[in-house]
Design a protein around this motif. Structure first.
Motif, mmCIF file in Angstrom:
data_model
loop_
_atom_site.group_PDB
_atom_site.id
_atom_site.type_symbol
_atom_site.label_atom_id
_atom_site.label_comp_id
_atom_site.label_asym_id
_atom_site.label_seq_id
_atom_site.Cartn_x
_atom_site.Cartn_y
_atom_site.Cartn_z
ATOM 1 N N MET A 1 0.847 -1.198 0.000
ATOM 2 C CA MET A 1 0.000 0.000 0.000
ATOM 3 C C MET A 1 0.883 1.250 0.000
ATOM 4 S SD MET A 1 -2.832 1.247 2.827
ATOM 5 C CE MET A 1 -3.800 -0.258 2.708
ATOM 6 N N LYS A 2 0.513 2.231 -0.818
ATOM 7 C CA LYS A 2 1.274 3.476 -0.863
ATOM 8 C C LYS A 2 0.962 4.357 0.349
ATOM 9 C CE LYS A 2 2.011 3.760 -5.835
ATOM 10 N NZ LYS A 2 1.905 4.624 -7.040
ATOM 11 N N GLN A 3 1.808 5.376 0.548
ATOM 12 C CA GLN A 3 1.717 6.219 1.735
ATOM 13 C C GLN A 3 0.634 7.291 1.623
ATOM 14 O OE1 GLN A 3 5.718 7.842 1.925
ATOM 15 N NE2 GLN A 3 6.268 6.453 3.600
ATOM 16 N N VAL A 4 0.174 7.719 2.776
ATOM 17 C CA VAL A 4 -0.511 9.000 2.941
ATOM 18 C C VAL A 4 0.532 9.975 3.473
ATOM 19 C CG1 VAL A 4 -2.256 10.284 4.222
ATOM 20 C CG2 VAL A 4 -2.777 7.998 3.338
ATOM 21 N N VAL A 5 0.657 11.132 2.845
ATOM 22 C CA VAL A 5 1.645 12.141 3.242
ATOM 23 C C VAL A 5 0.925 13.352 3.817
ATOM 24 C CG1 VAL A 5 3.492 13.680 2.450
ATOM 25 C CG2 VAL A 5 3.294 11.378 1.482
ATOM 26 N N THR A 6 1.413 13.860 4.926
ATOM 27 C CA THR A 6 0.866 15.082 5.528
ATOM 28 C C THR A 6 1.968 16.138 5.612
ATOM 29 O OG1 THR A 6 1.350 14.332 7.794
ATOM 30 C CG2 THR A 6 -0.800 13.752 6.881
ATOM 31 N N PHE A 131 -2.432 13.042 -0.334
ATOM 32 C CA PHE A 131 -1.808 14.147 0.398
ATOM 33 C C PHE A 131 -2.868 14.833 1.244
ATOM 34 C CE2 PHE A 131 -0.740 18.813 0.360
ATOM 35 C CZ PHE A 131 0.202 18.736 1.380
ATOM 36 N N HIS A 132 -2.563 15.023 2.531
ATOM 37 C CA HIS A 132 -3.515 15.682 3.429
ATOM 38 C C HIS A 132 -2.868 16.907 4.058
ATOM 39 C CE1 HIS A 132 -6.738 16.272 6.309
ATOM 40 N NE2 HIS A 132 -5.824 16.390 7.250
ATOM 41 N N TRP A 133 -3.639 17.996 4.107
ATOM 42 C CA TRP A 133 -3.180 19.220 4.754
ATOM 43 C C TRP A 133 -4.347 19.837 5.519
ATOM 44 C CZ3 TRP A 133 -5.346 24.012 3.184
ATOM 45 C CH2 TRP A 133 -6.143 23.946 2.032
ATOM 46 N N THR A 134 -4.036 20.785 6.389
ATOM 47 C CA THR A 134 -5.088 21.504 7.113
ATOM 48 C C THR A 134 -4.933 23.000 6.904
ATOM 49 O OG1 THR A 134 -3.944 21.946 9.213
ATOM 50 C CG2 THR A 134 -4.889 19.734 8.927
ATOM 51 N N GLY A 135 -6.016 23.734 7.163
ATOM 52 C CA GLY A 135 -5.987 25.182 7.029
ATOM 53 C C GLY A 135 -5.095 25.870 8.041
ATOM 54 N N ILE A 136 -4.615 25.132 9.027
ATOM 55 C CA ILE A 136 -3.673 25.707 9.989
ATOM 56 C C ILE A 136 -2.349 26.027 9.313
ATOM 57 C CG2 ILE A 136 -2.335 25.228 12.086
ATOM 58 C CD1 ILE A 136 -4.686 23.481 13.004
ATOM 59 N N THR A 137 -1.894 25.136 8.418
ATOM 60 C CA THR A 137 -0.553 25.275 7.836
ATOM 61 C C THR A 137 -0.384 26.558 7.034
ATOM 62 O OG1 THR A 137 -0.296 22.876 7.843
ATOM 63 C CG2 THR A 137 1.160 24.119 6.395
ATOM 64 N N PRO A 138 -1.249 26.890 6.075
ATOM 65 C CA PRO A 138 -1.060 28.150 5.345
ATOM 66 C C PRO A 138 -1.327 29.383 6.189
ATOM 67 C CG PRO A 138 -3.094 27.083 4.662
ATOM 68 C CD PRO A 138 -2.373 26.106 5.531
ATOM 69 N N ALA A 139 -1.901 29.213 7.377
ATOM 70 C CA ALA A 139 -2.147 30.359 8.261
ATOM 71 C C ALA A 139 -0.892 30.797 9.005
ATOM 72 C CB ALA A 139 -3.240 30.008 9.271
ATOM 73 N N THR A 148 2.525 24.900 0.846
ATOM 74 C CA THR A 148 1.282 24.131 0.740
ATOM 75 C C THR A 148 0.745 24.172 -0.685
ATOM 76 O OG1 THR A 148 0.772 24.717 3.045
ATOM 77 C CG2 THR A 148 -1.015 23.803 1.717
ATOM 78 N N LYS A 149 0.768 25.338 -1.281
ATOM 79 C CA LYS A 149 0.297 25.495 -2.661
ATOM 80 C C LYS A 149 1.103 24.630 -3.610
ATOM 81 C CE LYS A 149 -0.660 29.078 -6.123
ATOM 82 N NZ LYS A 149 -0.640 30.548 -6.397
ATOM 83 N N GLU A 150 2.423 24.613 -3.430
ATOM 84 C CA GLU A 150 3.287 23.817 -4.301
ATOM 85 C C GLU A 150 3.054 22.324 -4.085
ATOM 86 O OE1 GLU A 150 7.303 25.168 -3.754
ATOM 87 O OE2 GLU A 150 6.823 27.228 -4.386
ATOM 88 N N ALA A 151 2.807 21.936 -2.840
ATOM 89 C CA ALA A 151 2.527 20.521 -2.552
ATOM 90 C C ALA A 151 1.235 20.073 -3.229
ATOM 91 C CB ALA A 151 2.438 20.314 -1.040
ATOM 92 N N ILE A 152 0.190 20.889 -3.152
ATOM 93 C CA ILE A 152 -1.089 20.533 -3.782
ATOM 94 C C ILE A 152 -0.922 20.429 -5.294
ATOM 95 C CG2 ILE A 152 -3.445 21.333 -4.214
ATOM 96 C CD1 ILE A 152 -3.293 22.665 -1.398
ATOM 97 N N ALA A 153 -0.189 21.379 -5.879
ATOM 98 C CA ALA A 153 0.018 21.347 -7.330
ATOM 99 C C ALA A 153 0.759 20.077 -7.745
ATOM 100 C CB ALA A 153 0.792 22.588 -7.771
ATOM 101 N N ALA A 154 1.781 19.703 -6.977
ATOM 102 C CA ALA A 154 2.532 18.486 -7.296
ATOM 103 C C ALA A 154 1.659 17.251 -7.125
ATOM 104 C CB ALA A 154 3.770 18.394 -6.404
ATOM 105 N N GLY A 159 -1.276 12.752 -9.729
ATOM 106 C CA GLY A 159 -2.460 11.911 -9.655
ATOM 107 C C GLY A 159 -2.845 11.447 -8.267
ATOM 108 N N LEU A 160 -2.336 12.118 -7.222
ATOM 109 C CA LEU A 160 -2.709 11.767 -5.855
ATOM 110 C C LEU A 160 -4.093 12.330 -5.528
ATOM 111 C CD1 LEU A 160 0.464 11.486 -5.810
ATOM 112 C CD2 LEU A 160 0.346 12.173 -3.403
ATOM 113 N N THR A 161 -4.786 11.677 -4.605
ATOM 114 C CA THR A 161 -5.966 12.265 -3.983
ATOM 115 C C THR A 161 -5.490 13.325 -3.005
ATOM 116 O OG1 THR A 161 -7.204 10.205 -4.173
ATOM 117 C CG2 THR A 161 -7.981 11.788 -2.538
ATOM 118 N N VAL A 162 -6.219 14.447 -2.919
ATOM 119 C CA VAL A 162 -5.870 15.517 -1.983
ATOM 120 C C VAL A 162 -7.035 15.745 -1.027
ATOM 121 C CG1 VAL A 162 -5.200 17.935 -1.721
ATOM 122 C CG2 VAL A 162 -4.374 16.613 -3.693
ATOM 123 N N SER A 163 -6.735 15.703 0.264
ATOM 124 C CA SER A 163 -7.759 15.970 1.277
ATOM 125 C C SER A 163 -7.312 17.121 2.156
ATOM 126 C CB SER A 163 -8.024 14.726 2.133
ATOM 127 O OG SER A 163 -6.895 14.406 2.939
#
Length: 336
Positions: A1-6, A131-139, A148-154, A159-163
């Motif tokens: 199984m592949k990783q979930v990255v935060t 890839f998972h992120w929260t609104g705390i990080t860009p704050a 965070t923006k660059e991570a989402i774009a990558a 082809g990763l799911t983003v949450s």
């Protein structure tokens, strides 16, 4: 199984023992936590490979924080050690009529001063599925928001799911950019979001339509129309009886359908910090494991309920323990 990255900041948590107030304390218990990393750790306990990317001070305190998450099974090899300061927060655990209280001390932390180019997202995501992120990080800072923006774009390109848990914290946005200007571009790249009606209004100006039978459905429909990449919107409903007694249920909107769980009763609450992180980690696990969204939502809500019984930020439970609760075994009888 592949990783979930935060991706996000990990802080040291300092708390008086039991339910003491800070003014009573002669000692403070140390734990570590962060909204994004808590998700990675919870997933690791559920058996999902998880990695975290972040920045720590290059000293013994920073390495201790990273080692704690490594101890919990999280791959910390993508973390950077630069700077001098680890963010702190102080927690008074409430009881009965007295609410819990948090005091943050995270200004000028190593994470706030990170440089986006320190993170090679193609390499970080080389063995990832989500890839998972929260609104705390860009704050936290402009550089954290850019990373965070660059991570989402990558993630999108690969082809990763983003949450995301949008998790609007008004008092964190102090570096000159407004959440309302930053968050829409980030959320536009997400497939799954945790978002309440309050956060949707505060961040995106989205209000439930007047007379709507279900305000969450109305909000979710508008959110998906504005951000068509989003496939699922989830959240929890709380009925807070006191600081020591909560009832929670999970709600979701996906594929034009509304879903909800029964309420889980938690009495007494031991530690509610990380309950939301446990919910999204449980939902991610559920979607990877069960054939229906309803099963995933129920698992997520049970996982969050269990977190309320565990000290610290991290949900230290196995999938079997959550499934035991889902099956209706909520008496708390001694297991031998």
């Amino acid at each position: 199984m592949k990783q979930v990255v935060t991706f996000g900041e990990i802080m040291m948590r300092l708390s008086p023992p039991l339910n003491y107030r800070l003014s009573q304390a002669s000692s403070l218990e140390i734990t570590y936590g962060g909204g994004d990393a808590n998700v990675a750790a919870a997933l690791a306990y559920l058996g999902v490979p998880a990695a975290h990317a972040g920045c720590f001070p290059d000293n013994a305190v920073g390495r201790a924080a990273a080692q704690q998450f490594q101890h919990h099974g999280v791959d910390m090899s993508h973390c950077v050690f630069q700077g001098q300061r680890l963010g702190l927060y102080f927690l008074e655990v409430g009881a009965s009529l007295r609410a819990s209280r948090i005091v943050y001390d995270r200004y000028d932390s190593a994470f706030a001063n990170l440089q986006p180019e320190w993170f090679d997202w193609d390499e970080i995501f080389s063995n990832a599925q989500l890839f998972h992120w929260t609104g705390i990080t860009p704050a936290i800072s402009a550089s954290a928001a850019q990373a965070t923006k660059e991570a989402i774009a990558a993630a999108r390109r690969l082809g990763l799911t983003v949450s995301a848990d949008v998790n609007y914290r008004r008092n964190l946005w102090k570096y000159g950019q407004r959440a309302q200007d930053v968050m829409p571009d980030l959320v536009a790249g997400c497939d799954l979001v945790v978002c309440t009606e309050g956060d949707a209004e505060d961040l995106f100006g989205i209000k439930a339509e007047a007379g709507a039978e279900n305000s969450f459905v109305s909000m979710s429909q508008q959110l998906i129309r504005r951000f068509p990449q989003i496939q699922q919107v989830i959240a929890t409903r709380r009925e807070t009886q006191s600081a020591s007694h909560e009832r929670i249920k999970g709600i979701a909107f996906s594929g034009g359908q509304y879903h909800e769980t029964e309420f889980f009763d938690i009495n007494p609450v031991v530690d509610r910090i990380g309950g939301g992180d446990s919910f999204i980690s449980g939902f991610i696990y559920g979607q990877l494991t069960y054939p229906t969204l309803q099963e995933a939502l129920t698992f997520a809500t049970a996982a969050s309920a269990l977190k309320h019984t565990i000290h610290g930020d991290i949900n230290l439970v196995t999938a079997a323990e959550v499934e035991h609760i889902v099956a209706g075994n909520t008496s708390g009888r001694l297991l031998r």
